[in-house]
Design an enzyme around this catalytic site. Structure first.
Site, PDB file in Angstrom:
ATOM      1  N   ASN A 155     -51.533 -60.111  61.516  1.00  0.00           N
ATOM      2  CA  ASN A 155     -50.964 -58.893  60.936  1.00  0.00           C
ATOM      3  C   ASN A 155     -51.968 -58.079  60.134  1.00  0.00           C
ATOM      4  O   ASN A 155     -51.678 -56.960  59.738  1.00  0.00           O
ATOM      5  CB  ASN A 155     -49.767 -59.236  60.046  1.00  0.00           C
ATOM      6  CG  ASN A 155     -50.087 -60.309  59.033  1.00  0.00           C
ATOM      7  OD1 ASN A 155     -50.559 -61.394  59.390  1.00  0.00           O
ATOM      8  ND2 ASN A 155     -49.865 -60.037  57.770  1.00  0.00           N
ATOM      9  N   GLN A 183     -46.172 -60.110  65.319  1.00  0.00           N
ATOM     10  CA  GLN A 183     -46.956 -58.894  65.566  1.00  0.00           C
ATOM     11  C   GLN A 183     -47.251 -58.698  67.053  1.00  0.00           C
ATOM     12  O   GLN A 183     -47.859 -57.701  67.431  1.00  0.00           O
ATOM     13  CB  GLN A 183     -48.287 -58.953  64.781  1.00  0.00           C
ATOM     14  CG  GLN A 183     -48.122 -58.967  63.281  1.00  0.00           C
ATOM     15  CD  GLN A 183     -47.640 -57.637  62.700  1.00  0.00           C
ATOM     16  OE1 GLN A 183     -47.704 -56.590  63.350  1.00  0.00           O
ATOM     17  NE2 GLN A 183     -47.135 -57.679  61.487  1.00  0.00           N
ATOM     18  N   SER A 203     -39.515 -60.747  64.974  1.00  0.00           N
ATOM     19  CA  SER A 203     -38.642 -59.907  64.132  1.00  0.00           C
ATOM     20  C   SER A 203     -38.480 -58.539  64.774  1.00  0.00           C
ATOM     21  O   SER A 203     -39.483 -57.895  65.110  1.00  0.00           O
ATOM     22  CB  SER A 203     -39.336 -59.671  62.775  1.00  0.00           C
ATOM     23  OG  SER A 203     -38.639 -60.209  61.704  1.00  0.00           O
ATOM     24  N   THR A 246     -21.529 -66.209  61.395  1.00  0.00           N
ATOM     25  CA  THR A 246     -21.115 -65.224  62.393  1.00  0.00           C
ATOM     26  C   THR A 246     -22.302 -64.374  62.834  1.00  0.00           C
ATOM     27  O   THR A 246     -23.029 -63.839  61.989  1.00  0.00           O
ATOM     28  CB  THR A 246     -20.016 -64.308  61.804  1.00  0.00           C
ATOM     29  OG1 THR A 246     -18.919 -65.142  61.412  1.00  0.00           O
ATOM     30  CG2 THR A 246     -19.547 -63.273  62.809  1.00  0.00           C
ATOM     31  N   CYS A 335     -46.799 -57.771  53.336  1.00  0.00           N
ATOM     32  CA  CYS A 335     -45.862 -58.831  52.970  1.00  0.00           C
ATOM     33  C   CYS A 335     -46.315 -59.573  51.730  1.00  0.00           C
ATOM     34  O   CYS A 335     -45.536 -60.253  51.088  1.00  0.00           O
ATOM     35  CB  CYS A 335     -45.716 -59.823  54.114  1.00  0.00           C
ATOM     36  SG  CYS A 335     -45.038 -59.058  55.568  1.00  0.00           S
TER      37      CYS A 335
HETATM   38  C1  LIG Z   1     -47.381 -62.251  61.345  1.00  0.00           C
HETATM   39  C2  LIG Z   1     -46.102 -62.143  60.564  1.00  0.00           C
HETATM   40  N1  LIG Z   1     -45.293 -63.199  60.475  1.00  0.00           N
HETATM   41  C3  LIG Z   1     -44.135 -63.155  59.802  1.00  0.00           C
HETATM   42  C4  LIG Z   1     -43.720 -62.016  59.161  1.00  0.00           C
HETATM   43  C5  LIG Z   1     -42.413 -61.996  58.433  1.00  0.00           C
HETATM   44  O1  LIG Z   1     -41.514 -61.144  59.084  1.00  0.00           O
HETATM   45  P1  LIG Z   1     -40.104 -60.768  58.423  1.00  0.00           P
HETATM   46  O2  LIG Z   1     -40.441 -60.184  57.084  1.00  0.00           O
HETATM   47  O3  LIG Z   1     -39.511 -59.786  59.347  1.00  0.00           O
HETATM   48  O4  LIG Z   1     -39.329 -62.004  58.265  1.00  0.00           O
HETATM   49  C6  LIG Z   1     -44.553 -60.875  59.189  1.00  0.00           C
HETATM   50  C7  LIG Z   1     -44.202 -59.656  58.436  1.00  0.00           C
HETATM   51  O5  LIG Z   1     -45.055 -58.870  58.092  1.00  0.00           O
HETATM   52  C8  LIG Z   1     -45.763 -60.931  59.938  1.00  0.00           C
HETATM   53  O6  LIG Z   1     -46.565 -59.878  60.036  1.00  0.00           O
END
Ligand SMILES: Cc1ncc(COP(=O)(O)O)c(C=O)c1O
Length: 388
Positions: A155, A183, A203, A246, A335
């Site tokens: 990321n 990613q 995600s 649910t 993050c």
């Molecule tokens: C490589 C990677 N893994 C996991 C996540 C976590 O994703 P989420 O916040 O949608 O749970 C991210 C979020 O930036 C990410 O870039």
């Protein structure tokens, strides 16, 4: 405001929103209420969405779980495998540059007495900077290893990992492979037939779908290996008892719709991203001396098309961002931006603390226009020049 932080999140595509809307208040049935038509209609929508996702990534439909996002999927995959009561192997292997959603789970396992090995990656200057060192990985994985967790795409520096080679190393020792593909899904072709990954997390909000929904695939790789997962959430027994609660038809429909659009538009999007990234990089380089790319070279095939990460002389990324508030970019992983420490990914490829602090990340998206790039370059250069 110019948004160039698509590794953090993407706007939900309006076409996706349109497909989600009926599932909020018109078709509001509980998909687990199989005794009446409203419930069955919602269940059918989930089944169709699941089938579309299964077809996109080549996994069996009954091997897909829906969660609240990648973080939950990753927790469920890693903790679920390692803490299953019938798990005899106590060793987990990962890399030094995973997202905290993986890193923190593995750290906690280590504190709880599991054995953990963190394998290094190729260093800055190498053509494959950020890719896992396959010799070190092969040395780390043994017949005591239950699980290896390697992200598909990073990321921060956008490096793509050689998943099939990694899978071969894991399977030679009977270990399972989990990949945090947050990613990668929707950005590059992710095909579980080709790459034989046993568990995969993603995600929807990273590929122009809604926030609040993610998926975990388990098994269904080439060999249909047996996978035992201890659930994190128990309650009503939904999703084969592996994730109770649910399900949210609107979110699942949105996730599948976003993935279908991403697949259909992938080639055109990648081409566009390569072009606008080059425009941005060239524009900045022409007017600021001493910029250095972090991670693999921009023309390397092992880098996500929209990712740009580089260090600047004399100025910290945070300071540059503050001086240029109408361009959204980041100085590390969004993050972990609550964490003021220099990026562990940049440190992991060998950058000094200082250079890591002087680094910035841009994540370009399909809606970024040539005009936006032009205007962002002007604003960024003028902010930078005001600081030096
Ligand atoms: C490589 C990677 N893994 C996991 C996540 C976590 O994703 P989420 O916040 O949608 O749970 C991210 C979020 O930036 C990410 O870039």
């Amino acid at each position: 405001m110019i948004y160039m932080d698509h590794h953090a999140t993407t706007p939900c595509d309006q076409r996706v929103v349109d497909q989600m809307l009926p599932w909020f208040s018109q078709q509001f049935g509980n998909p687990h209420s199989s005794s009446h038509a409203l419930g069955r209609t919602a269940a059918d929508a989930i089944a169709r969405a699941t089938a579309n996702i299964a077809e996109s990534i080549h996994v069996a439909e009954d091997r897909i779980l829906f969660t609240s996002g990648a973080t939950e999927s990753i927790n469920l995959a890693i903790d679920g495998i390692m803490r299953h009561p019938r798990q005899r192997r106590q060793h987990v292997v990962t890399t030094t540059i995973e997202h905290p959603a993986v890193g923190d789970v593995v750290d906690r396992l280590e504190r709880d007495g599991f054995e953990v090995t963190r394998v290094p990656v190729y260093q800055q200057g190498h053509d494959l900077a950020g890719q896992v060192d396959l010799d070190a990985l092969a040395a780390a994985v043994t017949d005591r290893t239950a699980l290896v967790s390697v992200h598909w795409a990073n990321n921060e520096i956008g490096v793509l990992q050689p998943m099939q080679q990694i899978a071969d190393i894991c399977h030679a020792q009977g270990a399972l492979l989990h990949s945090d593909a947050t990613q990668a899904v929707g950005r590059v072709a992710v095909d579980l037939n080709d790459s034989d990954v046993d568990l995969l997390s993603a995600s929807a909000h990273k590929f122009y779908g809604p926030k609040g929904v993610g998926l975990l695939t388990f098994g269904g790789g080439r060999d249909q290996r047996r996978i035992r997962i201890k659930p994190l959430i128990i309650g009503g027994g939904q999703q084969s008892n592996l994730r109770s609660g649910t399900m949210a038809p609107a979110l699942v429909v949105g996730c599948a719709a976003a993935l279908q659009l991403a697949d259909a538009e992938m080639e055109a999007t990648q081409e566009k991203l390569l072009r606008v990234r080059q425009q941005l990089w060239q524009g900045l380089q022409d007017q600021i001396d001493g910029l250095v790319i972090n991670g693999p070279p921009l023309d390397a095939l092992v880098r996500l098309a929209g990712n740009l990460n580089f260090s600047v002389p004399l100025v910290e990324g945070e300071t540059w961002m503050a001086a240029c508030p109408d361009v959204c970019f980041s100085s590390g992983s969004a993050c972990s931006s609550a964490n003021p420490m220099p990026s562990h990914v940049l440190r992991g490829i060998g950058l000094s603390e200082q250079l890591a602090r002087q680094s910035v990340r841009f994540g370009l998206g399909k809606e970024n226009t040539d005009d936006e790039i032009h205007s962002a370059v002007e604003r960024l250069v003028s902010a930078y020049k005001s600081l030096v």
